[in-house]
Design a protein around this motif. Structure first.
Motif, short mmCIF file in Angstrom:
data_model
loop_
_atom_site.label_atom_id
_atom_site.label_comp_id
_atom_site.label_asym_id
_atom_site.label_seq_id
_atom_site.Cartn_x
_atom_site.Cartn_y
_atom_site.Cartn_z
N ASN A 40 13.71 -39.44 -13.05
CA ASN A 40 12.49 -40.21 -12.88
C ASN A 40 12.77 -41.52 -12.16
OD1 ASN A 40 11.04 -38.23 -14.18
ND2 ASN A 40 11.06 -39.25 -16.17
N GLN A 41 13.90 -42.15 -12.47
CA GLN A 41 14.26 -43.41 -11.83
C GLN A 41 14.53 -43.20 -10.34
OE1 GLN A 41 14.12 -46.43 -13.23
NE2 GLN A 41 14.48 -47.19 -11.16
N LYS A 42 15.13 -42.08 -9.99
CA LYS A 42 15.37 -41.79 -8.58
C LYS A 42 14.05 -41.63 -7.83
CE LYS A 42 19.94 -39.66 -8.95
NZ LYS A 42 20.75 -38.42 -8.73
N HIS A 43 13.09 -40.94 -8.46
CA HIS A 43 11.78 -40.78 -7.82
C HIS A 43 11.08 -42.12 -7.66
CE1 HIS A 43 11.79 -36.37 -9.44
NE2 HIS A 43 12.46 -36.49 -8.31
N PHE A 44 11.17 -42.96 -8.69
CA PHE A 44 10.57 -44.29 -8.60
C PHE A 44 11.24 -45.11 -7.51
CE2 PHE A 44 10.46 -48.77 -9.85
CZ PHE A 44 9.08 -48.98 -9.89
N SER A 45 12.55 -45.00 -7.38
CA SER A 45 13.27 -45.74 -6.34
C SER A 45 12.87 -45.27 -4.94
CB SER A 45 14.78 -45.59 -6.53
OG SER A 45 15.19 -46.13 -7.77
N LEU A 46 12.65 -43.94 -4.80
CA LEU A 46 12.22 -43.41 -3.52
C LEU A 46 10.85 -43.97 -3.13
CD1 LEU A 46 12.37 -41.45 -1.11
CD2 LEU A 46 11.41 -39.69 -2.62
N LYS A 47 9.91 -43.96 -4.08
CA LYS A 47 8.58 -44.50 -3.81
C LYS A 47 8.65 -45.99 -3.49
CE LYS A 47 6.60 -41.09 -6.97
NZ LYS A 47 5.94 -40.84 -8.27
N SER A 48 9.46 -46.73 -4.24
CA SER A 48 9.60 -48.16 -3.99
C SER A 48 10.22 -48.43 -2.62
CB SER A 48 10.45 -48.81 -5.09
OG SER A 48 9.85 -48.64 -6.36
N PHE A 49 11.19 -47.60 -2.24
CA PHE A 49 11.82 -47.78 -0.94
C PHE A 49 10.83 -47.55 0.20
CE2 PHE A 49 14.00 -45.89 2.73
CZ PHE A 49 14.83 -46.94 3.09
N LEU A 50 9.96 -46.55 0.07
CA LEU A 50 8.95 -46.30 1.10
C LEU A 50 7.97 -47.46 1.20
CD1 LEU A 50 8.24 -42.50 0.49
CD2 LEU A 50 9.60 -43.54 2.33
N ILE A 51 7.56 -48.00 0.04
CA ILE A 51 6.68 -49.18 0.06
C ILE A 51 7.39 -50.35 0.70
CG2 ILE A 51 5.40 -50.80 -1.38
CD1 ILE A 51 5.09 -48.54 -3.43
N LEU A 52 8.66 -50.55 0.34
CA LEU A 52 9.45 -51.63 0.92
C LEU A 52 9.57 -51.48 2.43
CD1 LEU A 52 11.33 -54.11 0.49
CD2 LEU A 52 13.21 -52.48 0.17
N SER A 53 9.73 -50.25 2.92
CA SER A 53 9.83 -50.01 4.35
C SER A 53 8.54 -50.43 5.08
CB SER A 53 10.13 -48.53 4.62
OG SER A 53 11.34 -48.15 4.03
N CYS A 54 7.39 -50.13 4.46
CA CYS A 54 6.12 -50.53 5.06
C CYS A 54 6.04 -52.05 5.21
CB CYS A 54 4.95 -50.02 4.22
SG CYS A 54 4.67 -48.25 4.33
N PHE A 55 6.44 -52.77 4.17
CA PHE A 55 6.36 -54.23 4.21
C PHE A 55 7.37 -54.81 5.22
CE2 PHE A 55 4.76 -54.00 -0.39
CZ PHE A 55 3.46 -53.92 0.05
N LEU A 56 8.54 -54.17 5.33
CA LEU A 56 9.51 -54.63 6.32
C LEU A 56 8.98 -54.44 7.74
CD1 LEU A 56 12.92 -53.42 4.82
CD2 LEU A 56 12.15 -55.79 5.13
N VAL A 57 8.36 -53.28 7.98
CA VAL A 57 7.77 -53.04 9.31
C VAL A 57 6.67 -54.06 9.58
CG1 VAL A 57 6.39 -51.41 10.67
CG2 VAL A 57 8.36 -50.60 9.37
N ALA A 58 5.83 -54.33 8.57
CA ALA A 58 4.76 -55.32 8.74
C ALA A 58 5.34 -56.69 9.07
CB ALA A 58 3.91 -55.39 7.48
N PHE A 59 6.43 -57.07 8.40
CA PHE A 59 7.06 -58.37 8.66
C PHE A 59 7.60 -58.44 10.09
CE2 PHE A 59 11.08 -60.80 8.71
CZ PHE A 59 10.57 -62.07 8.47
N LEU A 60 8.33 -57.41 10.50
CA LEU A 60 8.92 -57.41 11.84
C LEU A 60 7.85 -57.41 12.93
CD1 LEU A 60 11.86 -54.88 11.30
CD2 LEU A 60 12.01 -57.37 11.49
N MET A 61 6.79 -56.64 12.75
CA MET A 61 5.73 -56.58 13.76
C MET A 61 5.01 -57.93 13.88
SD MET A 61 5.85 -53.58 15.17
CE MET A 61 7.64 -53.76 14.94
N ASN A 62 4.75 -58.58 12.76
CA ASN A 62 4.07 -59.86 12.82
C ASN A 62 4.96 -60.97 13.38
OD1 ASN A 62 1.21 -59.87 11.55
ND2 ASN A 62 2.38 -58.52 10.21
N ILE A 63 6.25 -60.87 13.14
CA ILE A 63 7.17 -61.83 13.77
C ILE A 63 7.15 -61.66 15.29
CG2 ILE A 63 9.62 -62.37 14.09
CD1 ILE A 63 8.41 -63.62 11.63
#
Length: 236
Positions: free
Chosen positions: A106-129
């Motif tokens: 379950n923790q691995k699945h939660f980490s996968l979901k969190s990583f995908l959310i984190l990737s979205c925010f990183l892309v948003a940060f880089l694009m706005n920069i």
């Protein structure tokens, strides 16, 4: 909970729906810009740059203030994205280890979901920069004196690139919504994807023609904007 059959069916279907919509939107922006809000705004930004550069001594302050407002908008989104990245990163690192196989899965699945959310925010940060970068360039170029290497078309391209990066960054935030709801199950995630596609279509598609297609096409991308401006047929 672990991954269920709904996760393997609804999650790819929902993400595929989002991706397919944006592929269609990209096609419409490139081929039929006057039928999309993004395309019409791009055409009007090009006309705005030409208007501002006709008399820099008169319009220079207005141009810089307008670009500064856009810089502040991009900066706000970039700050929000990097803050959310920090919060998601903290949640991922503060998970306590467990010897239970079920909890580990379950923790691995939660980490996968969190990583995908984190990737979205990183892309948003880089694009706005990148958006801030191009808006900064445009704020200097729009008040510069005319030269063979500096034309209104070039400055308009810089402004439009800044806006495109801002739009991609905002779309990355949109993608994070269904991924966040995925934590609560595949059904909420899929319903969020369907709702987002319906909402974005209402926001992206131009249902009422504001600009004549044959006139607007003269401002799109390949240098014909200068010829249209010379005949004083700019879109209002």
């Amino acid at each position: 909970m672990g991954m269920s059959i709904l996760d393997y069916v609804l999650v790819p279907l929902g993400l595929g729906l989002m991706v397919a919509y944006h592929v269609w939107l990209l096609y419409m922006v490139m081929r039929h810009p006057t039928k999309t809000v993004i395309g019409i705004n791009s055409i009007n930004r090009r006309a705005w740059v030409h208007t501002m550069m006709e008399d820099p001594s008169k319009n220079g302050i207005l141009a810089v203030q307008t670009l500064r407002n856009n810089i502040m908008s991009s900066t706000l989104l970039a700050s929000t994205a990097i803050t959310l990245c920090s919060l998601v990163g903290m949640l991922m690192t503060q998970s306590s280890p467990s010897s239970s196989l079920t909890l580990v899965v379950n923790q691995k699945h939660f980490s996968l979901k969190s990583f995908l959310i984190l990737s979205c925010f990183l892309v948003a940060f880089l694009m706005n920069i990148q958006s801030v970068r191009f808006y900064n360039h445009a704020s200097i170029l729009i008040n510069a004196r005319r030269s063979p290497l500096l034309t209104p078309e070039y400055v308009a391209d810089v402004v439009n690139r800044a806006s495109y990066f801002w739009s991609v960054g905002l779309r990355a935030f949109y993608f994070s919504f269904p991924l966040f709801l995925w934590i609560f199950g595949a059904v909420p995630m899929f319903l969020c994807c369907v709702g987002l596609v319906c909402m974005l279509r209402l926001l992206d598609v131009m249902f009422h023609g504001m600009v004549a297609a044959e006139e607007a096409d003269e401002f799109v991308g390949d240098g014909r904007g200068e010829r249209a401006l010379s005949s004083s047929q700019m879109p209002s």
